[in-house]
Design a protein around this motif. Structure first.
Motif, PDB file in Angstrom:
ATOM      1  N   ILE A   1       0.843  -1.208   0.000  1.00 40.47           N
ATOM      2  CA  ILE A   1       0.000   0.000   0.000  1.00 40.47           C
ATOM      3  C   ILE A   1       0.878   1.258   0.000  1.00 40.47           C
ATOM      4  N   HIS A   2       1.848   1.289   0.908  1.00 40.18           N
ATOM      5  CA  HIS A   2       2.709   2.471   1.086  1.00 40.18           C
ATOM      6  C   HIS A   2       3.551   2.746  -0.167  1.00 40.18           C
ATOM      7  N   GLU A   3       4.236   1.706  -0.657  1.00 39.07           N
ATOM      8  CA  GLU A   3       5.116   1.899  -1.814  1.00 39.07           C
ATOM      9  C   GLU A   3       4.309   2.153  -3.091  1.00 39.07           C
ATOM     10  N   GLY A   4       3.126   1.553  -3.170  1.00 36.30           N
ATOM     11  CA  GLY A   4       2.235   1.827  -4.293  1.00 36.30           C
ATOM     12  C   GLY A   4       1.782   3.282  -4.303  1.00 36.30           C
ATOM     13  N   ARG A   5       1.637   3.852  -3.115  1.00 39.99           N
ATOM     14  CA  ARG A   5       1.287   5.269  -3.020  1.00 39.99           C
ATOM     15  C   ARG A   5       2.420   6.139  -3.585  1.00 39.99           C
ATOM     16  N   HIS A   6       3.674   5.732  -3.315  1.00 40.88           N
ATOM     17  CA  HIS A   6       4.797   6.456  -3.910  1.00 40.88           C
ATOM     18  C   HIS A   6       4.757   6.362  -5.433  1.00 40.88           C
ATOM     19  N   ALA A   7       4.355   5.210  -5.942  1.00 41.00           N
ATOM     20  CA  ALA A   7       4.230   5.045  -7.397  1.00 41.00           C
ATOM     21  C   ALA A   7       3.188   6.012  -7.953  1.00 41.00           C
ATOM     22  N   THR A   8       2.079   6.163  -7.231  1.00 37.29           N
ATOM     23  CA  THR A   8       1.025   7.093  -7.649  1.00 37.29           C
ATOM     24  C   THR A   8       1.534   8.533  -7.606  1.00 37.29           C
TER      25      THR A   8
END
Length: 200
Positions: free
Chosen positions: A87-94
């Motif tokens: 969730i956290h790293e995917g948010r960085h991707a976004t």
């Protein structure tokens, strides 16, 4: 993969092989990417077992990867840390997708702040207080806590979930407290100035 979140329940997770667990993390990233209107990123186990990080979003030569520590796959007690890492790293991707647009409109203040932050990004090894309080990290932390709180009812019988959620909340609150202690009353302004000056 249907009912992705139920697969993190201990009675199910402990039956899965390491390969299957990685597939579940990849399926979760795919689901979150669709929700965030971006392309999914490959989830990869970091090659070093002594890596001192749970996860990391990386872009190298235009190739995006989401690295996870092998312990998140191997140790069932860390399964919710695996979930929160995606969730956290995917948010960085976004965040990265948002700042990579050819032109940021003048009203897109949040994306502009992220862009400045990425330009002057501070790693946890350099300065843990600055790292935890920079805009892209605070945003990813808030987003992760919000997502975990939405899953609270689903995992109400999972002790490891409660521990993971509480650790995220504690880290978020402690980071702000440390920033106040180190930088004083105007800590946000002072830290932003330091980060911005790095990216200039």
């Amino acid at each position: 993969m249907l009912f992705i979140y139920s697969k993190f329940k201990l009675r199910k997770w402990k039956k899965y092989t390491s390969v299957k667990r990685l597939e579940i993390l990849q399926a979760l990233e795919k689901k979150l990417a669709r929700k965030q209107h971006r392309d999914p990123i490959d989830v990869v186990v970091h090659e070093r077992s002594d890596w001192n990080c749970l996860g990391m979003f990386s872009v190298s030569n235009g190739v995006k990867k989401l690295y996870v520590h092998e312990n998140l796959i191997l140790n069932p007690a860390y399964r919710f840390h695996a979930l929160e890492t995606i969730i956290h790293e995917g948010r960085h991707a976004t965040q990265y997708v948002n700042i990579s647009k050819e032109k940021l409109h003048w009203w897109n203040f949040r994306a502009k702040r992220w862009k400045k932050n990425f330009a002057g990004y501070v790693s946890s090894q350099e300065d843990s207080v600055l790292y935890n309080n920079q805009e892209v990290e605070r945003d990813a932390q808030r987003y992760t806590i919000k997502m975990l709180k939405r899953l609270e009812r689903k995992y109400r019988n999972e002790k490891d979930f409660r521990v993971t959620l509480q650790r995220n909340i504690n880290r978020y609150e402690r980071a702000e407290q440390q920033a106040r202690e180190q930088y004083g009353a105007f800590y946000r302004h002072k830290m932003r100035k330091r980060i911005d000056s790095r990216g200039e």
